[in-house]
Design a protein around this motif. Structure first.
Motif, PDB file in Angstrom:
ATOM      1  N   LEU A  91      36.535   1.931  74.698  1.00 37.00           N
ATOM      2  CA  LEU A  91      37.529   2.625  73.895  1.00 37.00           C
ATOM      3  C   LEU A  91      38.497   1.581  73.355  1.00 37.00           C
ATOM      4  O   LEU A  91      38.742   0.562  74.009  1.00 37.00           O
ATOM      5  CB  LEU A  91      38.244   3.669  74.756  1.00 37.00           C
ATOM      6  N   VAL A  92      39.057   1.817  72.166  1.00 41.92           N
ATOM      7  CA  VAL A  92      40.007   0.872  71.568  1.00 41.92           C
ATOM      8  C   VAL A  92      41.225   1.639  71.058  1.00 41.92           C
ATOM      9  O   VAL A  92      41.086   2.707  70.451  1.00 41.92           O
ATOM     10  CB  VAL A  92      39.371   0.090  70.402  1.00 41.92           C
ATOM     11  N   VAL A  93      42.408   1.088  71.304  1.00 44.81           N
ATOM     12  CA  VAL A  93      43.649   1.638  70.768  1.00 44.81           C
ATOM     13  C   VAL A  93      44.266   0.585  69.842  1.00 44.81           C
ATOM     14  O   VAL A  93      44.422  -0.572  70.232  1.00 44.81           O
ATOM     15  CB  VAL A  93      44.652   2.005  71.881  1.00 44.81           C
ATOM     16  N   GLU A  94      44.623   0.991  68.614  1.00 40.54           N
ATOM     17  CA  GLU A  94      45.268   0.089  67.665  1.00 40.54           C
ATOM     18  C   GLU A  94      46.744   0.446  67.569  1.00 40.54           C
ATOM     19  O   GLU A  94      47.096   1.601  67.328  1.00 40.54           O
ATOM     20  CB  GLU A  94      44.603   0.188  66.292  1.00 40.54           C
ATOM     21  N   GLU A  95      47.609  -0.558  67.735  1.00 38.77           N
ATOM     22  CA  GLU A  95      49.050  -0.323  67.754  1.00 38.77           C
ATOM     23  C   GLU A  95      49.761  -1.291  66.819  1.00 38.77           C
ATOM     24  O   GLU A  95      49.295  -2.406  66.576  1.00 38.77           O
ATOM     25  CB  GLU A  95      49.587  -0.477  69.175  1.00 38.77           C
ATOM     26  N   LEU A  96      50.892  -0.862  66.318  1.00 39.51           N
ATOM     27  CA  LEU A  96      51.692  -1.677  65.407  1.00 39.51           C
ATOM     28  C   LEU A  96      52.454  -2.754  66.174  1.00 39.51           C
ATOM     29  O   LEU A  96      53.005  -2.496  67.241  1.00 39.51           O
ATOM     30  CB  LEU A  96      52.677  -0.784  64.652  1.00 39.51           C
ATOM     31  N   ASP A 252      32.146   6.802  67.700  1.00 48.14           N
ATOM     32  CA  ASP A 252      31.640   8.122  67.306  1.00 48.14           C
ATOM     33  C   ASP A 252      32.776   8.965  66.740  1.00 48.14           C
ATOM     34  O   ASP A 252      32.548   9.862  65.939  1.00 48.14           O
ATOM     35  CB  ASP A 252      31.040   8.838  68.523  1.00 48.14           C
ATOM     36  N   THR A 253      33.996   8.658  67.192  1.00 55.02           N
ATOM     37  CA  THR A 253      35.177   9.423  66.799  1.00 55.02           C
ATOM     38  C   THR A 253      36.340   8.485  66.517  1.00 55.02           C
ATOM     39  O   THR A 253      36.530   7.495  67.244  1.00 55.02           O
ATOM     40  CB  THR A 253      35.583  10.405  67.920  1.00 55.02           C
ATOM     41  N   VAL A 254      37.093   8.785  65.472  1.00 56.22           N
ATOM     42  CA  VAL A 254      38.367   8.109  65.224  1.00 56.22           C
ATOM     43  C   VAL A 254      39.463   9.146  65.451  1.00 56.22           C
ATOM     44  O   VAL A 254      39.488  10.193  64.799  1.00 56.22           O
ATOM     45  CB  VAL A 254      38.450   7.547  63.789  1.00 56.22           C
ATOM     46  N   LEU A 255      40.347   8.874  66.396  1.00 56.63           N
ATOM     47  CA  LEU A 255      41.416   9.800  66.757  1.00 56.63           C
ATOM     48  C   LEU A 255      42.738   9.223  66.266  1.00 56.63           C
ATOM     49  O   LEU A 255      43.181   8.173  66.731  1.00 56.63           O
ATOM     50  CB  LEU A 255      41.451  10.003  68.271  1.00 56.63           C
ATOM     51  N   VAL A 256      43.364   9.896  65.307  1.00 59.02           N
ATOM     52  CA  VAL A 256      44.639   9.448  64.761  1.00 59.02           C
ATOM     53  C   VAL A 256      45.767  10.232  65.416  1.00 59.02           C
ATOM     54  O   VAL A 256      45.780  11.472  65.368  1.00 59.02           O
ATOM     55  CB  VAL A 256      44.692   9.628  63.234  1.00 59.02           C
ATOM     56  N   LEU A 257      46.705   9.521  66.027  1.00 59.83           N
ATOM     57  CA  LEU A 257      47.873  10.135  66.652  1.00 59.83           C
ATOM     58  C   LEU A 257      49.118   9.552  65.991  1.00 59.83           C
ATOM     59  O   LEU A 257      49.313   8.338  65.974  1.00 59.83           O
ATOM     60  CB  LEU A 257      47.892   9.846  68.158  1.00 59.83           C
ATOM     61  N   ARG A 258      49.950  10.418  65.453  1.00 58.04           N
ATOM     62  CA  ARG A 258      51.178   9.961  64.792  1.00 58.04           C
ATOM     63  C   ARG A 258      52.272   9.813  65.846  1.00 58.04           C
ATOM     64  O   ARG A 258      52.569  10.759  66.589  1.00 58.04           O
ATOM     65  CB  ARG A 258      51.597  10.940  63.697  1.00 58.04           C
ATOM     66  N   VAL A 259      52.878   8.618  65.914  1.00 53.13           N
ATOM     67  CA  VAL A 259      53.852   8.325  66.960  1.00 53.13           C
ATOM     68  C   VAL A 259      55.170   7.846  66.357  1.00 53.13           C
ATOM     69  O   VAL A 259      55.209   7.299  65.246  1.00 53.13           O
ATOM     70  CB  VAL A 259      53.315   7.240  67.924  1.00 53.13           C
ATOM     71  N   ILE A 326      41.325   4.863  68.765  1.00 48.13           N
ATOM     72  CA  ILE A 326      42.571   5.606  68.610  1.00 48.13           C
ATOM     73  C   ILE A 326      43.529   4.813  67.724  1.00 48.13           C
ATOM     74  O   ILE A 326      43.826   3.648  68.007  1.00 48.13           O
ATOM     75  CB  ILE A 326      43.222   5.893  69.970  1.00 48.13           C
ATOM     76  N   GLU A 327      44.007   5.457  66.670  1.00 52.57           N
ATOM     77  CA  GLU A 327      44.992   4.853  65.769  1.00 52.57           C
ATOM     78  C   GLU A 327      46.363   5.433  66.087  1.00 52.57           C
ATOM     79  O   GLU A 327      46.599   6.627  65.907  1.00 52.57           O
ATOM     80  CB  GLU A 327      44.650   5.169  64.306  1.00 52.57           C
ATOM     81  N   LEU A 328      47.289   4.599  66.589  1.00 54.36           N
ATOM     82  CA  LEU A 328      48.664   5.039  66.835  1.00 54.36           C
ATOM     83  C   LEU A 328      49.478   4.729  65.576  1.00 54.36           C
ATOM     84  O   LEU A 328      50.144   3.696  65.473  1.00 54.36           O
ATOM     85  CB  LEU A 328      49.249   4.334  68.059  1.00 54.36           C
ATOM     86  N   VAL A 329      49.400   5.636  64.620  1.00 57.39           N
ATOM     87  CA  VAL A 329      50.012   5.419  63.305  1.00 57.39           C
ATOM     88  C   VAL A 329      51.457   5.906  63.307  1.00 57.39           C
ATOM     89  O   VAL A 329      51.732   7.037  63.741  1.00 57.39           O
ATOM     90  CB  VAL A 329      49.209   6.150  62.212  1.00 57.39           C
ATOM     91  N   PRO A 330      52.395   5.087  62.839  1.00 57.83           N
ATOM     92  CA  PRO A 330      53.798   5.516  62.783  1.00 57.83           C
ATOM     93  C   PRO A 330      53.974   6.808  61.990  1.00 57.83           C
ATOM     94  O   PRO A 330      53.372   6.983  60.928  1.00 57.83           O
ATOM     95  CB  PRO A 330      54.503   4.348  62.092  1.00 57.83           C
ATOM     96  N   VAL A 331      54.791   7.712  62.518  1.00 59.58           N
ATOM     97  CA  VAL A 331      55.042   8.971  61.829  1.00 59.58           C
ATOM     98  C   VAL A 331      55.984   8.777  60.656  1.00 59.58           C
ATOM     99  O   VAL A 331      55.978   9.569  59.698  1.00 59.58           O
ATOM    100  CB  VAL A 331      55.594  10.026  62.823  1.00 59.58           C
ATOM    101  N   ASP A 332      56.785   7.719  60.691  1.00 63.21           N
ATOM    102  CA  ASP A 332      57.710   7.395  59.601  1.00 63.21           C
ATOM    103  C   ASP A 332      56.916   7.062  58.345  1.00 63.21           C
ATOM    104  O   ASP A 332      56.089   6.140  58.329  1.00 63.21           O
ATOM    105  CB  ASP A 332      58.573   6.194  60.018  1.00 63.21           C
ATOM    106  N   ALA A 333      57.134   7.809  57.279  1.00 61.50           N
ATOM    107  CA  ALA A 333      56.381   7.626  56.036  1.00 61.50           C
ATOM    108  C   ALA A 333      56.552   6.235  55.450  1.00 61.50           C
ATOM    109  O   ALA A 333      55.679   5.746  54.721  1.00 61.50           O
ATOM    110  CB  ALA A 333      56.787   8.679  55.011  1.00 61.50           C
ATOM    111  N   ASN A 334      57.673   5.573  55.765  1.00 58.49           N
ATOM    112  CA  ASN A 334      57.891   4.217  55.258  1.00 58.49           C
ATOM    113  C   ASN A 334      57.044   3.195  56.005  1.00 58.49           C
ATOM    114  O   ASN A 334      56.865   2.067  55.520  1.00 58.49           O
ATOM    115  CB  ASN A 334      59.365   3.840  55.369  1.00 58.49           C
ATOM    116  N   ARG A 335      56.551   3.580  57.187  1.00 55.54           N
ATOM    117  CA  ARG A 335      55.772   2.631  57.995  1.00 55.54           C
ATOM    118  C   ARG A 335      54.318   3.036  58.123  1.00 55.54           C
ATOM    119  O   ARG A 335      53.463   2.167  58.390  1.00 55.54           O
ATOM    120  CB  ARG A 335      56.364   2.509  59.407  1.00 55.54           C
TER     121      ARG A 335
END
Length: 342
Positions: A91-96, A252-259, A326-335
């Motif tokens: 499993l892989v988690v991508e973080e800013l 098999d799956t890309v899971l996007v979580l807005r943080v 897993i993509e931990l994508v910032p919820v802030d629209a500017n980021r």
């Protein structure tokens, strides 16, 4: 005399014969067993599954190993190319991180590569990423404030100078640090075999319903970096991967979580703001699988809690067993932002 002896012996013989026949007849007063009752059916054996993928183990293969989950921090900038050992991750988690780029937290349990890297520093964000499975971290090190928080969360970590670490002189620093996870695993052995907790709420293909077409994904972390995916041949392909050919992680799956993003409390050597992804609380979720996406929400009560997922109407949302990015994508629209298409 002969007649007299025969008459005397005959009654005794008849008595003995009667007693023997009575013994052969059995005791009718004993209760008879009731063979009409159905025998209890054996309890079906639950198949053993891997905690980081939900996949069933092969027959006779144990999923309770003598080492913990090992999470390795891997650089994800173009300077890291080619990344080594990524394909063996569960499993892989991508973080800013600072500068608008990202770093990978690659989870290893079912198999351990001999070489992995380039290994880079950990962040406070890793507490919420690693602690649900009580994993250890492989890292180049960290800022003092981060190490203090990692220690406060009781997370063990291995850094340069530890088992298996070496510098690859064909690359330039700091992108030349590698290690052997097999050697790190030996250093963590305590003689106790244990299965970590499931990282995600695993399900089956039949559980994934109600999706809409989504064959392409663009997960933007702000700045200059976005991770792009295309659904091909039943897998998601990272079209701008920094991994070596043949050594790429194909989920098999890309899971996007807005943080939410906070301030880690210090600046990097160049004076850049260091972000911290808050992997706790709740937010929007998108499960991309089989070329489709299902929208929902995620939640984590504590940093050490597992992730739970739900659909828009509150129904439990499960992730089909398999490899997940897993993509931990910032919820802030500017980021951060996420777009997908057919």
């Amino acid at each position: 005399m002969r007649v007299s002896s025969l008459r005397t012996a005959l009654p005794a013989t008849l008595v003995a014969l009667s007693l023997a026949l009575a013994g052969c007849g059995g005791d009718d007063s004993k209760p008879k067993s009731d063979d009409s009752k159905p025998s209890a059916s054996p309890t079906p054996e639950v198949p053993a599954t891997w905690p980081l993928t939900g996949l069933e183990a092969k027959d006779g293969q144990s999923v309770a190993l003598d080492h913990p989950v090992i999470v390795t921090k891997i650089d994800n900038s173009p300077n890291s190319a080619p990344q080594i050992g990524l394909s063996k991750a569960d499993l892989v988690v991508e973080e800013l991180v600072e500068g608008g780029i990202t770093r990978l937290a690659a989870f290893y349990y079912s198999q351990l590569p001999g070489d992995i890297g380039p290994v880079r520093s950990m962040r406070a964000s890793d507490i919420g990423i690693v602690s649900p499975v009580k994993g250890v971290i492989t890292t180049s090190g960290a800022a003092g404030v981060t190490i203090s928080r990692i220690n406060g969360a009781h997370i063990k970590f291995f850094q340069e100078g530890g088992p298996g670490f070496y510098r690859n002189n064909s690359r330039h620093a700091p992108y030349n640090l590698f290690t052997s996870l097999q050697k790190i695993a030996k250093a963590t052995e305590d003689g106790k075999d244990a299965r970590p907790a499931d990282y995600l709420p695993w399900g089956t293909e039949a559980d994934f319903t109600g999706g809409v077409p989504a064959a392409t994904i663009r997960a933007s972390f702000g700045g200059s970096h976005a991770t792009n995916w295309t659904f091909q041949g039943g897998k998601y392909v990272n079209t701008n991967s920094n991994a070596a050919q043949g050594d790429r992680f194909q989920p098999d799956t890309v899971l996007v979580l807005r943080v939410k993003i906070g301030d880690a409390g210090y600046r990097d050597p160049a004076g850049n703001f260091v972000p911290e992804s808050h992997f706790v609380g709740k937010g929007k979720a998108q499960v991309f699988h089989n070329g489709q996406v299902v929208e929902g929400t995620w939640s984590k009560d504590k940093l050490s809690s597992p992730v739970t997922l739900a659909t828009a109407d509150g129904t439990a949302l499960k992730v089909p067993a398999g490899k997940v990015w897993i993509e931990l994508v910032p919820v802030d629209a500017n980021r951060g932002s996420v777009t997908y298409g057919k």
